[in-house]
Structure formats: C-alpha cells, structure tokens
Design an enzyme around this catalytic site. Structure first.
Site, PDB file in Angstrom:
ATOM      1  N   SER A  37       0.799  -1.227   0.000  1.00 28.49           N
ATOM      2  CA  SER A  37       0.000   0.000   0.000  1.00 28.49           C
ATOM      3  C   SER A  37       0.830   1.275   0.000  1.00 28.49           C
ATOM      4  O   SER A  37       0.302   2.346  -0.292  1.00 28.49           O
ATOM      5  CB  SER A  37      -0.934   0.018   1.219  1.00 28.49           C
ATOM      6  N   ASP A 345      -3.743   7.806   8.027  1.00 24.56           N
ATOM      7  CA  ASP A 345      -4.879   7.027   8.530  1.00 24.56           C
ATOM      8  C   ASP A 345      -4.485   6.025   9.611  1.00 24.56           C
ATOM      9  O   ASP A 345      -5.250   5.133   9.946  1.00 24.56           O
ATOM     10  CB  ASP A 345      -5.576   6.294   7.378  1.00 24.56           C
ATOM     11  N   HIS A 348      -0.742   4.502   7.073  1.00 25.83           N
ATOM     12  CA  HIS A 348      -0.050   5.150   5.957  1.00 25.83           C
ATOM     13  C   HIS A 348       0.256   6.609   6.283  1.00 25.83           C
ATOM     14  O   HIS A 348      -0.347   7.194   7.186  1.00 25.83           O
ATOM     15  CB  HIS A 348      -0.910   5.060   4.694  1.00 25.83           C
TER      16      HIS A 348
END
Length: 372
Positions: A37, A345, A348
């Site tokens: 991610s 978040d 990340h």
C-alpha cells in the site's frame, strides 16, 4: 492588516509549493514498481478483493487528485514523486488493463503493487493460522508473474529487451511490512514477528534476483519505515512503560528495533546480490532514516499538527485510531490540513510526509549507492 496580508501570501505560497510536481532530474524512460500500500496506485481497488473498501472514497485522494484513486493517502505517494522527477506520467496500475475497458500504455512503466500485499506467499501465512487476517493474496510472487506476462508486450528479442530495460527503473518495495503487521495486529508476540525476518528477506532477494534475470539493470530496494511511529501500531501497543518509548519522538522502540533488524538483514542481502550480479545497479533506499528526520524534528519539516496522531480516523484517544471506525467510514473525522500531519490514517503517511521521503531519495542522500 499589512502583516496579516503578508502572512496569507506566504502561507499561500507554501501551500502552492507543496503541491507542485517534482522537477525532472532523473533519466529513466520507464518505471516498474512492486510492493504494497505504500506504492499501490489502484490495484487493490481494481482487484475487488474487498467490497467497497474505504480507500475507494474521499477523503482518500483529497489533497492532490481531488478524488479517490486507490492510493492509501490523501494525495501522492513516493512512487508518484519519483515518476515526476523522471518526467514520466504517474505509473498506471497493472490491473487497470484487465479490470476496465481502458487502453493502457505500459511502455513507460507499470505498477504491480497491491495494498495489503506480503512478501511471502499466502500458504506461508495460512500454515501459521494467519490467513483470515490477510486483505489480499496478491503477493510479491504474483506481482512478479504479472510482470512476466506483461514483458512480451514491452520488448520481443533479447537485444531489444536489453536496450529497453537499460533505461528502466525497477522498485522492489517497500515490501515486507505487512508480513509483520498482520501477526502484530493479530496480537502475536514480537518474537513471532522477529522470527519472520529471514523469510521476508529471502523472498525479497529471490524476486530481486528474478527481475535481474529478466533484464532489470537498475533496481531500488527500499527498507522498512520506522513502524514504531505508526499510529495504528502505537495504539495497539499503547503501553504505560515510558522506558519503551524513544524520548526524542515518543515512537515505540521495540517496533522500530524490528524495522532496524529487517533493514540490516536487507542491506546484507543486497550486498550479496551485488557480488552475484556486478553488472546490475542494486540500490538500497533508506526509508527509515529519511522518515526519522521529521519524526525527530516535526516543526522543522512543517508538521505543526502532529506526526504520531492520525489525520484521518475515528478514535478518541491519543492517536485518533479506532479499528472499528477507519478513515473514510461513518464516524471518522479528517484534520483540517493534512500537510501539517505525517500520519494519514494510522497505517499510511500523508502526501507531505511521502514528499519529504522521496526528496531524500531523489537527492541521493538516503540511497546507497546514489542513483541520480
């Protein structure tokens, strides 16, 4: 009034500079990216592995794209800034060509990274009772297979491929963070996570070797971020034992020690690969040290909001993290100015944080050897 106007002008200039693209300084004609991610530009969203994931809606993407793109941040990622610095368009996700009717030109690069991906294969975790926690089975091996399937459309003959890949940049990671995150967030012990390090490093070495055998000549292999500064993991290991926290930044030292162990083993593995493939340029990217700059000195880098608290989340506590109310879900809130936060978040980082890390890499300050 004049002072106020000067402040507004200065603030507006700072915001506009932060949103500007990187000045092209690198000389690559295509980029191929593998990872999770931290560099996924849409594959997880396109994969359909999770119905209606929170990253598929605002506030994800609000800062730069003004819409969600499948990136796990408020804006651009490190890979986006590297593309800008190479004068290339943002690298399209590989699954865009398979899941949509869009005609995608991968001649200038392809992104195979998938949010939630691990270095090790699905069965590796299943045998350890962790398969139920995995978001996706698009592991590093599967991403390598995608590249092999795409390769014939990029070049046909061996001389043609040698010519093409000589001007290409390959990024292998960051990858492996999820191999540790899954067991840690599933309340496994630190020893359990530490024991996984050799398996993670071996897999990264195997895939890096395979890419060189396929023709890659310049490869960047990033290390792990300081995961002890991750809001989600700080909330998970919320501990009253003050001696476990770094006095310089309040990051959780046992977690950062895990990241350091991974990075030390990775550097040794890459040193061995350089001896095996002396004709290839294999570069270690020090994400850890680059990020620790702003975790140690937040205000120096413009992070006047917070570096440890998540900008977007649903928690009432110290880190604004609540597993049952994730960023983008009902009940979550988003900070007014993400550029003043490092954590986006909980897992990340923000575009502003990624830009600082990318700047350190592109300048060569946090790469060994330099690649510019």
């Amino acid at each position: 009034m004049r002072i106020n106007m000067l402040f507004i002008v200065a603030f507006s200039f700072l915001v506009s500079v932060r949103s500007l693209p990187m000045r092209p300084t690198l000389k690559y004609e295509s980029i191929f990216n593998f990872g999770d991610s931290l560099s996924d530009t849409g594959n997880f969203l396109l994969s359909g592995d999770v119905d209606s994931p929170n990253i598929g809606r605002l506030p994800y993407g609000q800062t730069f794209f003004n819409r969600s793109t499948g990136r796990c941040s408020d804006g651009r990622l490190i890979i986006d800034f590297i593309a800008e610095a190479s004068g290339l368009p943002y690298i399209p996700p590989y699954l865009q060509s398979l899941r949509t009717n869009d005609s995608v030109d991968f001649k200038r690069g392809a992104n195979f990274a998938v949010a939630g991906a691990t270095a090790n294969e699905f069965s590796f975790f299943k045998n350890r009772g962790l398969s139920v926690t995995l978001l996706t089975n698009k592991t590093l091996d599967i991403q390598l297979d995608w590249f092999k399937k795409l390769k014939p459309s990029l070049c046909k003959t061996k001389p043609e491929c040698e010519q093409y890949f000589r001007k290409s940049l390959f990024l292998v990671g960051e990858i492996g963070g999820n191999d540790y995150n899954y067991p840690l967030l599933a309340f496994r012990s630190f020893k359990h996570a530490m024991d996984l390090v050799p398996f993670v490093i071996n897999k990264i070495m195997d895939v890096t070797s395979a890419l060189i055998e396929e023709g890659a000549m310049t490869l960047i292999v990033p290390g792990n971020l300081p995961i002890g500064c991750s809001a989600a993991l700080l909330e998970r290991f919320n501990d009253n034992s003050g001696w476990l926290y770094d006095s310089r930044n309040q990051c959780y030292m046992p977690l950062n020690n895990l990241a350091k162990l991974h990075n030390d083993k990775l550097k040794k593995g890459l040193a061995a690969l350089r001896k095996k493939y002396p004709y290839a340029k294999i570069i270690y990217a020090d994400y850890y040290s680059s990020a620790m700059q702003f975790f140690n000195s937040p205000s120096k880098y413009g992070f006047t909001g917070s570096v440890l608290k998540a900008c977007c989340g649903g928690g009432d506590g110290r880190y604004n993290v609540q597993p049952n109310v994730r960023c983008g879900e009902k009940g979550s809130t988003t900070c007014e100015d993400p550029s003043t936060y490092a954590n986006w978040d909980g897992i990340h980082l923000t575009e502003a944080a990624y830009r600082h890390i990318a700047t350190g890499l592109i300048s060569g300050r946090f790469t060994m050897p330099t690649y510019n």
